[in-house]
Design a protein around this motif. Structure first.
Motif, PDB file in Angstrom:
ATOM      1  N   UNK A   1     131.416  80.185  41.546  1.00  0.00           N
ATOM      2  CA  UNK A   1     131.361  79.534  40.229  1.00  0.00           C
ATOM      3  C   UNK A   1     130.606  78.213  40.296  1.00  0.00           C
ATOM      4  N   UNK A   2     129.871  77.981  41.386  1.00  0.00           N
ATOM      5  CA  UNK A   2     129.148  76.717  41.534  1.00  0.00           C
ATOM      6  C   UNK A   2     127.682  76.992  41.851  1.00  0.00           C
ATOM      7  N   UNK A   3     126.907  75.905  41.921  1.00  0.00           N
ATOM      8  CA  UNK A   3     125.500  76.045  42.285  1.00  0.00           C
ATOM      9  C   UNK A   3     125.286  75.633  43.749  1.00  0.00           C
ATOM     10  N   UNK A   4     126.282  75.844  44.610  1.00  0.00           N
ATOM     11  CA  UNK A   4     126.211  75.403  46.003  1.00  0.00           C
ATOM     12  C   UNK A   4     124.991  75.996  46.715  1.00  0.00           C
TER      13      UNK A   4
ATOM     14  N   UNK B   1     128.616  70.633  45.405  1.00  0.00           N
ATOM     15  CA  UNK B   1     128.237  71.648  44.418  1.00  0.00           C
ATOM     16  C   UNK B   1     128.849  71.359  43.055  1.00  0.00           C
ATOM     17  N   UNK B   2     128.126  71.716  42.014  1.00  0.00           N
ATOM     18  CA  UNK B   2     128.613  71.534  40.649  1.00  0.00           C
ATOM     19  C   UNK B   2     129.220  72.834  40.133  1.00  0.00           C
ATOM     20  N   UNK B   3     130.288  72.691  39.350  1.00  0.00           N
ATOM     21  CA  UNK B   3     130.931  73.860  38.758  1.00  0.00           C
ATOM     22  C   UNK B   3     130.088  74.343  37.585  1.00  0.00           C
ATOM     23  N   UNK B   4     129.694  75.619  37.603  1.00  0.00           N
ATOM     24  CA  UNK B   4     128.842  76.111  36.532  1.00  0.00           C
ATOM     25  C   UNK B   4     129.425  77.351  35.854  1.00  0.00           C
ATOM     26  N   UNK B   5     130.711  77.588  36.036  1.00  0.00           N
ATOM     27  CA  UNK B   5     131.350  78.711  35.360  1.00  0.00           C
ATOM     28  C   UNK B   5     130.799  80.051  35.816  1.00  0.00           C
TER      29      UNK B   5
ATOM     30  N   UNK C   1     124.775  84.995  32.368  1.00  0.00           N
ATOM     31  CA  UNK C   1     124.580  83.858  31.477  1.00  0.00           C
ATOM     32  C   UNK C   1     123.528  84.212  30.441  1.00  0.00           C
ATOM     33  N   UNK C   2     123.765  83.727  29.195  1.00  0.00           N
ATOM     34  CA  UNK C   2     122.807  83.976  28.124  1.00  0.00           C
ATOM     35  C   UNK C   2     122.005  82.701  27.929  1.00  0.00           C
ATOM     36  N   UNK C   3     120.718  82.809  28.154  1.00  0.00           N
ATOM     37  CA  UNK C   3     119.919  81.599  28.084  1.00  0.00           C
ATOM     38  C   UNK C   3     118.596  81.892  27.404  1.00  0.00           C
TER      39      UNK C   3
ATOM     40  N   UNK D   1     120.810  86.467  32.092  1.00  0.00           N
ATOM     41  CA  UNK D   1     120.479  86.290  33.508  1.00  0.00           C
ATOM     42  C   UNK D   1     121.739  86.431  34.344  1.00  0.00           C
ATOM     43  N   UNK D   2     121.560  86.386  35.665  1.00  0.00           N
ATOM     44  CA  UNK D   2     122.717  86.420  36.550  1.00  0.00           C
ATOM     45  C   UNK D   2     122.798  87.725  37.321  1.00  0.00           C
ATOM     46  N   UNK D   3     123.782  87.742  38.247  1.00  0.00           N
ATOM     47  CA  UNK D   3     123.950  88.875  39.146  1.00  0.00           C
ATOM     48  C   UNK D   3     124.025  90.204  38.409  1.00  0.00           C
ATOM     49  N   UNK D   4     124.799  90.225  37.340  1.00  0.00           N
ATOM     50  CA  UNK D   4     125.049  91.489  36.650  1.00  0.00           C
ATOM     51  C   UNK D   4     123.827  92.014  35.893  1.00  0.00           C
ATOM     52  N   UNK D   5     122.762  91.214  35.823  1.00  0.00           N
ATOM     53  CA  UNK D   5     121.551  91.722  35.171  1.00  0.00           C
ATOM     54  C   UNK D   5     120.460  92.019  36.195  1.00  0.00           C
TER      55      UNK D   5
END
Lengths: 324, 280
Positions: free
Chosen positions: A60-63, A71-75, A81-83, A88-92
């Motif tokens: 859940x971070x950008x480590x 690392x920052x928490x990025x949910x 993620x919809x951007x 985007x993201x693993x599932x896409x």
């Protein structure tokens, strides 16, 4: 290495004699038990529990590999993620889904082949013949050879220009030109399966053999007296009786196959046509240094295996319940 | 010869033919690696089924390479330490789990079973952080630590199974004599547990000796690597110019000890692998 096939939940310790409970000796023993367990539990927490929690957290971070503490928490951004009008993201990621498919295909095909050949080898080893111990030891050899070494041995035998397998197939007239086993998208998955099957038949065969040796002799004698065909005896008597042991072997092999890494990494490296979930996750983690994204992939793999484990424990319990 | 005898003979021949096929299938890849490793590089690309030469150049080449010798030493140190730690923690834990009835026992057993099913890659990033913070990155110590994740659950589980089979009277006698649990373990159980410990130790040794993913990820320089990684990383000028002779020599070198162990301890290994499988 996985725990050898021990079925389901552990048995209960035999009940103690009356009057023993609650005594000083007993309290001392329970205290000692926890003292003895403490170092092992600490070790497992250090190498398994804590790292697993960190992996969940990282997903859940950008480590990144060089800096995991800041690392920052990025949910859920690593997952989905919809951007700006697109997901985007693993599932896409089509490569991730390709590796999921590859893992499942590899697991199902190789475990099925191992079970079929494992049973055949076990039946063979169960027959009476001279030099049985020698044959049994020889059959164990593929199991003992390090996976890396067996992958290298097979890579050499499967070499497209100088490999003995292409040489044999061409000499027998089965193929006209050499097959690039490990480089081609069509054949590389089968090459990997071939090596894995070769290496793990012994494990399945040994488990099945152990079950075969426990079978009662009398029903076979009865079948022989009645003149029933051996093939029919196998499917009607032997197979149902060894099913519990077979189930254990299948589950252990399946859990192993779902996390496969080394044989594929050595044979075909990071090629997408054989990439599995473990290889995908490690590539993101180590080679691309993206700990956050790689941890998301690891977490997904963990969840899939955890699901399989829960199903196994559930079935194992039920199995025990039926037996008793 | 009547028909019955003929059928019997045919069955016998069929059985031995099948056994021969299985033997060739099991042994041939290793055999082929051995004959390849004994060829000079000029003959490497001619396919031979029999030993055509006895050329030890490939072996000389890998053993004069400092990094390979170092990798063997690392592998031995790591594997033996892993076995020692797993047995030490395993024997005490298995006494607690196998001989004492207490609340939470089943939970502990389930946790151990669960850990043994962990995919290694799932702990990779977290373990990387632990190892780096303990200053064990690129150090065999880091491997010894991380290998407990798969050797310890297995060792505890098998030793617990064996521990449970020992007769109750032994322990009762020890308790009557006022022996503490620690004395009971070391004086009563340890001498009886040697066969089980040899089996699990052997399996743990083989697992540690063969491990690849952690060894690849947690080491960086040639001098800290273990043999599987060293072999996987042997490379030539390009992907198509792999030095197959030395690779096969190295492969044979690390496999021979294992094959010898398997031949000697075949029965023990089989009993360890199948412990509990059919007893339910």
């Amino acid at each position: 290495m996985s725990i050898p096939a021990t079925e389901g939940a552990p048995q209960e310790v035999r009940p103690r004699q009356a009057g023993y409970r609650g005594t000083k000796v007993r309290r001392q023993r329970v205290r000692a038990a926890w003292t003895f367990l403490a170092p092992m539990l600490f070790a497992l927490a250090l190498v398994a529990g804590w790292p697993l929690l960190r992996t969940f957290y990282f997903s859940f971070t950008d480590a990144s590999l060089s800096d995991t503490t800041g690392a920052l928490f990025i949910g859920f951004e690593n997952y989905l993620v919809y951007d700006d009008g697109a997901w985007y993201g693993l599932l896409t990621d089509p490569v991730w889904w390709r590796s999921v498919w590859n893992t499942l295909f590899f697991s199902v095909v190789s475990v099925s082949l191992e079970v079929v050949f494992g049973i055949i080898v076990a039946l063979l080893l169960n027959a009476e013949f001279k030099g049985r111990m020698l044959v049994r030891a020889a059959v164990l050899i593929p199991w003992a050879i390090p996976t890396i070494v067996s992958a290298k041995m097979w890579a050499w035998m499967l070499n497209d220009q100088f490999g003995i397998i292409n040489h044999l197939l061409m000499a027998l007239g089965i193929i006209d030109s050499p097959i690039p086993w490990t480089a081609s998208a069509t054949y590389s998955m089968w090459a990997v399966i071939m090596v894995d099957v070769w290496k793990t038949i012994p494990f399945v065969a040994l488990l099945v053999l152990a079950a075969l040796q426990m079978l009662p002799k009398d029903c076979y004698e009865a079948a022989e007296v009645d003149g029933i065909h051996p093939v029919k005896v196998f499917f009607r008597v032997t197979l149902p009786l060894i099913t519990p042991a077979l189930l254990v072997a299948v589950i252990f092999r399946l859990l192993d196959a779902l996390r496969v890494f080394d044989v594929i990494y050595v044979l075909t490296s990071n090629s997408t046509s054989t990439m599995t979930m473990s290889i995908y996750a490690r590539q993101q983690l180590v080679e691309f240094q993206d700990v956050g994204y790689g941890s998301a992939a690891s977490t997904m793999l963990f969840l899939i295996i955890a699901l399989a484990t829960v199903i196994y424990l559930y079935l194992g319990r039920r199995q025990l319940g039926v037996d008793q | 010869m009547n028909q019955y005898q003929l059928i019997k003979l045919a069955k016998r021949v069929g059985l031995y033919a099948l056994i021969a096929v299985v033997m060739v299938y099991a042994i041939f890849p290793f055999y082929y690696a051995v004959i390849t490793s004994l060829k000079p590089s000029s003959e490497l690309f001619r396919v031979d089924f029999w030993l055509s030469s006895l050329d030890f150049t490939n072996y000389v080449q890998i053993f004069t390479q400092k990094s390979f010798v170092r990798a063997i030493v690392n592998s031995i140190v790591v594997s033996l330490s892993v076995v020692f730690i797993a047995l030490l923690l395993g024997i005490t834990a298995s006494y607690a789990l196998g001989r004492v009835r207490f609340r939470g026992r089943t939970t502990v057993m389930l946790v151990i079973l669960g850990v043994s099913m962990f995919p290694q890659v799932a702990v990779l990033s977290g373990l990387f952080e632990v190892i780096r913070s303990l200053n064990l990155y690129n150090n065999p110590g880091g491997l010894i630590l991380s290998y407990t994740i798969f050797t310890l659950p297995f060792t505890v589980w098998v030793l617990t199974t064996f521990m449970r089979q020992l007769p109750m009277e032994l322990e009762e006698a020890a308790i009557m004599d006022g022996a503490t649990p620690w004395v009971t373990i070391t004086k009563v159980f340890l001498p009886l547990m040697w066969p089980a410990m040899a089996t699990t130790g052997l399996l743990a040794f083989i697992a540690a000796w063969n491990e690849f993913l952690f060894a690849l990820t947690f080491t960086l320089t040639d001098s800290q690597r273990t043999v599987p990684v060293a072999i996987a990383l042997i490379s030539g000028g390009s992907q198509h110019e792999l030095p197959w002779g030395p690779i096969m020599a190295a492969s044979v070198t690390v496999t021979v000890p294992l094959v010898v162990l398997v031949m000697i301890f075949q029965r023990r290994i089989v009993s360890g692998l199948t412990a509990g499988a059919v007893k339910g």
